[in-house]
Design a protein around this motif. Structure first.
Motif, mmCIF file in Angstrom:
data_model
loop_
_atom_site.group_PDB
_atom_site.id
_atom_site.type_symbol
_atom_site.label_atom_id
_atom_site.label_comp_id
_atom_site.label_asym_id
_atom_site.label_seq_id
_atom_site.Cartn_x
_atom_site.Cartn_y
_atom_site.Cartn_z
ATOM 1 N N ASP A 16 0.861 -1.177 0.000
ATOM 2 C CA ASP A 16 0.000 0.000 0.000
ATOM 3 C C ASP A 16 0.903 1.233 0.000
ATOM 4 O O ASP A 16 1.555 1.533 0.996
ATOM 5 C CB ASP A 16 -0.899 -0.027 1.234
ATOM 6 C CG ASP A 16 -1.933 1.091 1.254
ATOM 7 O OD1 ASP A 16 -1.915 1.943 0.341
ATOM 8 O OD2 ASP A 16 -2.752 1.112 2.191
ATOM 9 N N GLN A 17 0.962 1.937 -1.130
ATOM 10 C CA GLN A 17 1.864 3.077 -1.277
ATOM 11 C C GLN A 17 1.079 4.374 -1.420
ATOM 12 O O GLN A 17 0.158 4.474 -2.237
ATOM 13 C CB GLN A 17 2.771 2.870 -2.499
ATOM 14 C CG GLN A 17 3.689 1.657 -2.340
ATOM 15 C CD GLN A 17 4.467 1.350 -3.599
ATOM 16 O OE1 GLN A 17 3.994 0.609 -4.450
ATOM 17 N NE2 GLN A 17 5.653 1.913 -3.721
ATOM 18 N N GLN A 18 1.476 5.359 -0.615
ATOM 19 C CA GLN A 18 0.764 6.632 -0.572
ATOM 20 C C GLN A 18 1.444 7.661 -1.466
ATOM 21 O O GLN A 18 2.664 7.707 -1.563
ATOM 22 C CB GLN A 18 0.721 7.154 0.867
ATOM 23 C CG GLN A 18 0.018 6.235 1.851
ATOM 24 C CD GLN A 18 -1.482 6.210 1.660
ATOM 25 O OE1 GLN A 18 -2.065 7.138 1.096
ATOM 26 N NE2 GLN A 18 -2.135 5.165 2.148
ATOM 27 N N PRO A 19 0.658 8.535 -2.123
ATOM 28 C CA PRO A 19 1.246 9.582 -2.960
ATOM 29 C C PRO A 19 1.828 10.696 -2.107
ATOM 30 O O PRO A 19 1.599 10.751 -0.893
ATOM 31 C CB PRO A 19 0.045 10.071 -3.767
ATOM 32 C CG PRO A 19 -1.109 9.876 -2.835
ATOM 33 C CD PRO A 19 -0.807 8.587 -2.097
ATOM 34 N N PRO A 21 2.139 14.267 -0.274
ATOM 35 C CA PRO A 21 1.070 15.082 0.324
ATOM 36 C C PRO A 21 0.492 16.076 -0.676
ATOM 37 O O PRO A 21 1.214 16.680 -1.475
ATOM 38 C CB PRO A 21 1.778 15.801 1.480
ATOM 39 C CG PRO A 21 2.953 14.930 1.802
ATOM 40 C CD PRO A 21 3.392 14.341 0.497
ATOM 41 N N PRO A 26 -6.331 11.634 -2.055
ATOM 42 C CA PRO A 26 -5.865 10.744 -3.116
ATOM 43 C C PRO A 26 -6.965 9.810 -3.600
ATOM 44 O O PRO A 26 -7.834 9.400 -2.831
ATOM 45 C CB PRO A 26 -4.743 9.948 -2.444
ATOM 46 C CG PRO A 26 -5.108 9.942 -0.993
ATOM 47 C CD PRO A 26 -5.764 11.276 -0.745
ATOM 48 N N THR A 28 -7.582 6.030 -5.442
ATOM 49 C CA THR A 28 -6.885 4.758 -5.255
ATOM 50 C C THR A 28 -6.965 3.917 -6.516
ATOM 51 O O THR A 28 -8.012 3.859 -7.172
ATOM 52 C CB THR A 28 -7.504 3.970 -4.076
ATOM 53 O OG1 THR A 28 -7.409 4.751 -2.882
ATOM 54 C CG2 THR A 28 -6.752 2.656 -3.861
ATOM 55 N N THR A 46 4.404 2.320 -11.109
ATOM 56 C CA THR A 46 3.975 2.923 -9.846
ATOM 57 C C THR A 46 4.430 4.362 -9.642
ATOM 58 O O THR A 46 3.625 5.204 -9.187
ATOM 59 C CB THR A 46 4.423 2.037 -8.673
ATOM 60 O OG1 THR A 46 3.744 0.777 -8.766
ATOM 61 C CG2 THR A 46 4.091 2.674 -7.335
ATOM 62 N N LEU A 50 1.875 7.367 -8.530
ATOM 63 C CA LEU A 50 2.020 8.132 -7.293
ATOM 64 C C LEU A 50 2.141 9.621 -7.599
ATOM 65 O O LEU A 50 1.531 10.461 -6.921
ATOM 66 C CB LEU A 50 3.246 7.648 -6.514
ATOM 67 C CG LEU A 50 3.162 6.235 -5.936
ATOM 68 C CD1 LEU A 50 4.522 5.806 -5.388
ATOM 69 C CD2 LEU A 50 2.113 6.153 -4.825
ATOM 70 N N ARG A 55 -3.128 6.751 -4.610
ATOM 71 C CA ARG A 55 -2.722 5.736 -3.646
ATOM 72 C C ARG A 55 -2.677 4.426 -4.421
ATOM 73 O O ARG A 55 -3.650 4.064 -5.094
ATOM 74 C CB ARG A 55 -3.740 5.652 -2.510
ATOM 75 C CG ARG A 55 -3.489 4.556 -1.485
ATOM 76 C CD ARG A 55 -4.626 4.546 -0.466
ATOM 77 N NE ARG A 55 -4.456 3.510 0.539
ATOM 78 C CZ ARG A 55 -5.328 3.272 1.529
ATOM 79 N NH1 ARG A 55 -6.455 3.989 1.599
ATOM 80 N NH2 ARG A 55 -5.099 2.323 2.420
ATOM 81 N N VAL A 57 -2.282 0.428 -4.547
ATOM 82 C CA VAL A 57 -2.360 -0.831 -3.810
ATOM 83 C C VAL A 57 -2.175 -1.976 -4.800
ATOM 84 O O VAL A 57 -2.883 -2.068 -5.800
ATOM 85 C CB VAL A 57 -3.716 -0.974 -3.082
ATOM 86 C CG1 VAL A 57 -3.784 -2.320 -2.349
ATOM 87 C CG2 VAL A 57 -3.923 0.182 -2.103
ATOM 88 N N LEU A 92 -10.870 1.172 1.094
ATOM 89 C CA LEU A 92 -10.489 1.901 -0.108
ATOM 90 C C LEU A 92 -11.651 2.627 -0.774
ATOM 91 O O LEU A 92 -11.440 3.510 -1.597
ATOM 92 C CB LEU A 92 -9.834 0.944 -1.116
ATOM 93 C CG LEU A 92 -8.594 0.191 -0.622
ATOM 94 C CD1 LEU A 92 -8.031 -0.674 -1.738
ATOM 95 C CD2 LEU A 92 -7.542 1.161 -0.099
#
Length: 266
Positions: A16-19, A21, A26, A28, A46, A50, A55, A57, A92
């Motif tokens: 699970d990777q977050q973009p 700020p 975000p 998904t 990816t 991002l 986000r 996943v 999500l």
């Protein structure tokens, strides 16, 4: 890497990777790899996702990668429920779902069964297909042709054709081996190729991008039929230089096609 335990006890590994700020919340995207693959296949795509504020996943399908190697079932229903359970477990909400090959079949069935969970659908080298009983035997022969153990990652990359495929192997004292079980792979593809999925295709409500590699395996006439049956909800893009693994052959072109389609902001 984290994991979710499904109702039947199958362990599904996910990332699970977050973009970066941003003032905007975000969106998904859920990424589903193909047969004998792993979540690391999405690494080239990816960063662009991002950067676009998604986000991201991704997960190893049951029987693949770091997920349970020999689950109790590899049915289409089980694969769909894994994706739905992960969406629920991580909260999500509505997601864009991108699936390649077998993962595309899972993504399509997910969108058909759970329309409220899928805001848009991207199918890479995947479609409703049709009965093709020869495929399991062909897959078995392909897997049996692997000269395992590979002596190095370089040898594996040369044989398999992509660095990402080689990264899906595990190192043992005598060399590099697949992390999946051969018979599990054959069982997994058997149901995928047992029938056509046009009924599920007709029930889709989410906007859908179909991406075909010009050198890939999705027949041109099948892709055109998908467009003909859902002309208002479907866009077809062909990436001429790509094979079946469009996401590995031409990740930049795939990202550009997604931006043109709409789910990925330009």
């Amino acid at each position: 890497m984290s994991q979710v335990i499904m109702r039947d006890g199958t362990r599904v590994a996910y990332r699970d990777q977050q973009p970066p700020p941003s003032p905007a919340p975000p969106r998904t995207i859920l990424l589903l790899h193909g047969l004998a693959g792993h979540l690391g296949e999405w690494d080239a795509l990816t960063p662009g996702l991002l950067a676009a504020g998604f986000r991201v996943v991704s997960y190893d399908a049951r029987g693949h990668g770091a997920s349970t190697r020999r689950p109790s079932t590899v049915s289409r229903a089980a694969h769909v429920e894994d994706a739905a359970a992960l969406i629920g477990e991580l909260g999500l909400g509505r997601v864009t779902v991108l699936g390649q090959s077998m993962g595309g079949n899972t993504a399509m069935l997910l969108a058909s069964a759970y329309p409220a969970s899928v805001s848009s659908l991207i199918l890479v080298e995947a479609g409703p297909g049709g009965p093709n009983p020869a495929v399991p035997t062909q897959i078995a022969a392909w897997l049996d042709s692997w000269p395992t153990p590979f002596t190095s990652v370089g040898e594996a990359e040369s044989f398999l054709g992509h660095e990402a495929w080689a990264r899906g192997l595990e190192q043992r004292p005598d060399g590099w081996w697949p992390r999946f079980d051969r018979n599990t792979m054959v069982a997994t593809i058997t149901e995928v190729t047992a029938r056509a999925y046009w009924e599920e295709w007709s029930r889709l409500t989410s906007p859908t991008l179909v991406v075909r590699g010009g050198k890939g395996m999705l027949p041109a006439d099948e892709a055109e039929e998908m467009l003909r049956r859902r002309p208002q909800g479907t866009r077809l893009t062909v990436i001429p230089d790509a094979g079946h693994d469009v996401h590995l052959d031409c990740p930049g072109r795939l990202l550009a096609a997604m931006k043109e389609f709409g789910p990925v902001p330009s």
